[in-house]
Design an enzyme around this catalytic site. Structure first.
Site, PDB file in Angstrom:
ATOM      1  N   ASP A  25       0.833  -1.214   0.000  1.00 37.88           N
ATOM      2  CA  ASP A  25       0.000   0.000   0.000  1.00 37.88           C
ATOM      3  C   ASP A  25       0.863   1.257   0.000  1.00 37.88           C
ATOM      4  OD1 ASP A  25      -2.054   1.827   0.267  1.00 37.88           O
ATOM      5  OD2 ASP A  25      -2.540   1.314   2.319  1.00 37.88           O
ATOM      6  N   HIS A 218      -7.633   0.320   9.264  1.00 36.19           N
ATOM      7  CA  HIS A 218      -6.652   0.850   8.299  1.00 36.19           C
ATOM      8  C   HIS A 218      -6.889   2.354   8.154  1.00 36.19           C
ATOM      9  CE1 HIS A 218      -4.287   0.126   4.411  1.00 36.19           C
ATOM     10  NE2 HIS A 218      -4.641   1.394   4.316  1.00 36.19           N
ATOM     11  N   HIS A 220      -5.674   6.422   7.624  1.00 36.31           N
ATOM     12  CA  HIS A 220      -4.720   7.351   6.996  1.00 36.31           C
ATOM     13  C   HIS A 220      -4.681   8.624   7.839  1.00 36.31           C
ATOM     14  CE1 HIS A 220      -4.280   5.643   2.683  1.00 36.31           C
ATOM     15  NE2 HIS A 220      -4.395   4.676   3.565  1.00 36.31           N
ATOM     16  N   CYS A 251      -3.159   7.521  -1.881  1.00 40.79           N
ATOM     17  CA  CYS A 251      -4.072   6.780  -2.744  1.00 40.79           C
ATOM     18  C   CYS A 251      -4.104   7.496  -4.085  1.00 40.79           C
ATOM     19  CB  CYS A 251      -5.475   6.695  -2.156  1.00 40.79           C
ATOM     20  SG  CYS A 251      -6.636   5.906  -3.280  1.00 40.79           S
ATOM     21  N   ASN A 260      -0.449   6.469   4.998  1.00 41.79           N
ATOM     22  CA  ASN A 260      -0.998   5.553   5.984  1.00 41.79           C
ATOM     23  C   ASN A 260      -0.492   5.938   7.376  1.00 41.79           C
ATOM     24  OD1 ASN A 260      -2.248   3.159   4.410  1.00 41.79           O
ATOM     25  ND2 ASN A 260      -0.319   3.508   3.356  1.00 41.79           N
TER      26      ASN A 260
HETATM   27 MG    MG Z   1      -3.729   2.744   2.931  1.00 39.07          MG
END
Ligand code: MG
Length: 309
Positions: A25, A218, A220, A251, A260
């Site tokens: 990611d 998850h 950010h 993203c 993240n």
């Molecule tokens: Mg992420």
């Protein structure tokens, strides 16, 4: 000071599993395309720093995500240890699963969307049609004994649609978990969520039979809420937390998204509260400082900055 003073906090789990997403990611969403050999070194250094679970790469078509076009090369170099149940890979469809299976991958992750717009942009299909894409992948993977995680993106807000109703997120989560997935990861893709929202969503999921022991979070850090939201989720029984070493990533389809949750920031907070992670913070910070050099920009992680200045 190289480590926090430990003062045990109540209401937190004794141990947290960090699901490290930096190599996948994180790097997928960096502008720089990192060479395969650097990715391999990154993964090996994360492993040496005590991160037991590391998502390594993605089997999406290279035309979609050029940063992950070297999946075979990376896993080939990692050998047997790189395809264990603690080394999940992202798999979007049957073709991706074919590629992962050829390498002996034991754990996969699919990625659904909680909103219509993001389903169109990220999956090129409607929300309803996403289940048809994922169902054969999950069924095949499960029949072969592989571990399957289901990500859901945009659980706390969507850059095009704005607020996302909790019931809508729960519906998507229920459909994806109903396919037979082992773990659900709730993605705050643009980092807008806050602690009450986290609590309400976890409560709504539990009411529909998806308890916190099957849920990962998850977050950010776009709005500075990632760590607060994580601690809120831990107090609600979640014990698996996604984080990226050095706070890598954003993203590509969501302009307002930044990195993240940084693994270092998470580890500092958990160790200070007396929660075990198995991570060697010094080794992790050294790894992120090294990766920042490879990327040619400083790490956005507060803890990395503090410990390297
Ligand atoms: Mg992420």
């Amino acid at each position: 000071m190289r480590a926090p003073q430990v003062e045990t906090a109540s209401g937190l789990p004794a141990e947290v599993t960090i699901y490290e997403v930096g190599p996948r990611d994180g790097l997928q969403n960096e502008k720089t395309v990192v060479p395969a050999a650097t990715k391999v070194e990154f993964i090996e250094r994360l492993d040496a720093a005590g991160l037991a679970t590391i998502e390594t790469t993605s089997f999406v078509p290279a035309a979609w995500v050029p940063q992950m076009g070297d999946a075979e090369q990376v896993l080939g170099a990692l050998g047997a240890a790189g395809v264990s149940r603690r080394r999940p890979v992202l798999v979007p469809n049957a073709r991706g699963l074919d590629r992962a299976e050829q390498l002996g991958v034991q754990a996969i992750a699919i990625f659904g969307s909680a909103t219509e717009t993001f389903a169109q942009k990220n999956l090129n299909r409607s929300m309803v049609d996403q289940y048809a894409m994922f169902e054969p992948v999950v069924t095949r993977a499960q029949e072969a004994g592989r571990w399957v995680r289901a990500y859901v993106s945009m659980c706390f807000g969507d850059p095009w649609e704005g607020p996302v109703p909790i019931g809508q997120v729960v519906d998507v989560a229920e459909r994806l978990m109903g396919l037979g997935c082992d773990q659900l990861s709730l993605g705050d893709t643009i980092g807008v969520g806050t602690t009450g929202h986290v609590h309400r969503l976890l409560e709504a999921l539990a009411a529909r039979g998806i308890a916190a022991d099957r849920v990962a979070v998850h977050f950010h850090d776009t709005y500075g809420q990632a760590l607060a939201n994580t601690m809120a989720a831990l107090r609600d029984g979640v014990t698996v937390v996604d984080a990226a070493a050095g706070g890598l990533g954003g993203c590509p389809y969501a302009k307002s998204a930044t990195g993240n949750l940084a693994t270092e920031d998470l580890v500092w907070a958990l160790h200070g509260a007396g929660v075990r992670t198995g991570v060697d913070l010094e080794a992790l910070v050294e790894t992120s400082a090294w990766m920042a050099q490879q990327l040619g920009r400083p790490s956005p992680s507060n803890v990395v900055r503090a410990l390297t200045s």
